[in-house]
Design an enzyme around this catalytic site. Structure first.
Site, PDB file in Angstrom:
ATOM      1  N   ARG A 194       0.813  -1.227   0.000  1.00  0.00           N
ATOM      2  CA  ARG A 194       0.000   0.000   0.000  1.00  0.00           C
ATOM      3  C   ARG A 194       0.839   1.265   0.000  1.00  0.00           C
ATOM      4  NH1 ARG A 194      -4.731   1.321   1.249  1.00  0.00           N
ATOM      5  NH2 ARG A 194      -6.441  -0.170   1.267  1.00  0.00           N
ATOM      6  N   ASP A 241      10.512  -3.212  -7.675  1.00  0.00           N
ATOM      7  CA  ASP A 241      11.211  -4.046  -6.709  1.00  0.00           C
ATOM      8  C   ASP A 241      12.269  -3.187  -6.045  1.00  0.00           C
ATOM      9  OD1 ASP A 241      11.139  -6.809  -5.631  1.00  0.00           O
ATOM     10  OD2 ASP A 241      13.289  -6.638  -6.002  1.00  0.00           O
ATOM     11  N   ARG A 292      12.689   5.789  -5.412  1.00  0.00           N
ATOM     12  CA  ARG A 292      11.547   5.592  -6.320  1.00  0.00           C
ATOM     13  C   ARG A 292      11.388   6.800  -7.236  1.00  0.00           C
ATOM     14  NH1 ARG A 292       8.921   3.662  -2.501  1.00  0.00           N
ATOM     15  NH2 ARG A 292       9.564   1.570  -3.124  1.00  0.00           N
TER      16      ARG A 292
END
Ligand SMILES: O=c1nc[nH]c2c1ncn2[C@H]1C[C@H](O)[C@@H](COP(=O)(O)OP(=O)(O)OP(=O)(O)O)O1
Ligand SMILES: [Mg+2]
Length: 202
Positions: free
Chosen positions: A16, A74, A189
């Site tokens: 999440r 990942d 990210r």
């Protein structure tokens, strides 16, 4: 490099915290996203030995199952004094057999650093590999990283996973103390996303 021309994308994750970050990062591009939960997709076995291998497993599984392009992530934390562990096993360190316990995982990281008498600062990096896969088997791969250090005790109740023990270089706050927009500007990210956007969306 193949561009993303559709308007629907599956975000191939069961996490999440990641899903929220990825949705924020994709928000400017007008893409309708669904996730593994919306399609009732099982969590594939991540038996690769690298972030790239595991990201490809997840993206292709979701894309094949839905017939839609799928984006996987990942990621993990690599701690230098622990020979870059936990790395691809970052999620495994939190596994209890009955869900994930990240306080346990962060405590393990700290205890192993202390047991090795590793000198501070405890250098570490977060890494993220994004894979965008299409149902015909094509994919594009985008790596990202953020260097920093492990701190103890844990600080902050924002974010997810190992955020409370990671202080990125150039900042006084841990990822767990930063607001979501700040983290999403500088994280591993975000770094991978810049490359994804430049390659496939802009
Ligand atoms: O920004 C982050 N802040 C804190 N911790 C993070 C972050 N990014 C990854 N992590 C940690 C937690 C996660 O458990 C593991 C990745 O494992 P990884 O297999 O890629 O993700 P996951 O199993 O949670 O979800 P999924 O595979 O369904 O995308 O690294
Ligand atoms: Mg996983």
């Amino acid at each position: 490099m193949r561009r993303f021309t559709g308007d629907r994308l599956v975000v191939a994750t069961h996490n999440r915290g990641k899903l929220e970050e990825i949705r924020d990062l994709l928000q400017p591009y007008g893409v309708t996203t669904t996730s593994n939960a919306d399609h009732d997709l099982p969590e594939p076995v991540e038996d690769g030995t690298t972030f790239v291998e595991n990201a490809r497993i997840k993206a292709h599984a979701a894309s094949k199952a839905t017939g839609l392009p799928a984006l996987s992530d990942d990621s993990g934390i690599e701690i230098e004094a622990l020979d870059n562990a936990p790395g691809v096993h970052t999620a495994d360190w939190a596994e209890t057999g009955n869900g994930r316990d990240f306080v346990m995982a962060m405590t393990r990281a700290h205890d192993e650093l202390v047991a090795r008498q590793a000198p501070q600062p405890w250098r570490a990096r977060f890494s993220c590999t994004l894979v965008l896969a299409w149902p015909d088997g094509h994919d594009e791969i985008f790596p990202g990283t953020m260097p920093g250090r492990i701190v103890w005790p844990m600080r902050g109740d924002r974010g997810h996973g190992y955020d409370p023990i990671f202080q990125p270089d150039g900042y006084d706050e841990t990822f767990g103390e930063m607001d979501r927009w700040e983290k999403n500007k500088i994280s591993h990210r975000a770094d991978a996303f810049k490359k994804l956007i430049a390659g496939c969306f802009d």
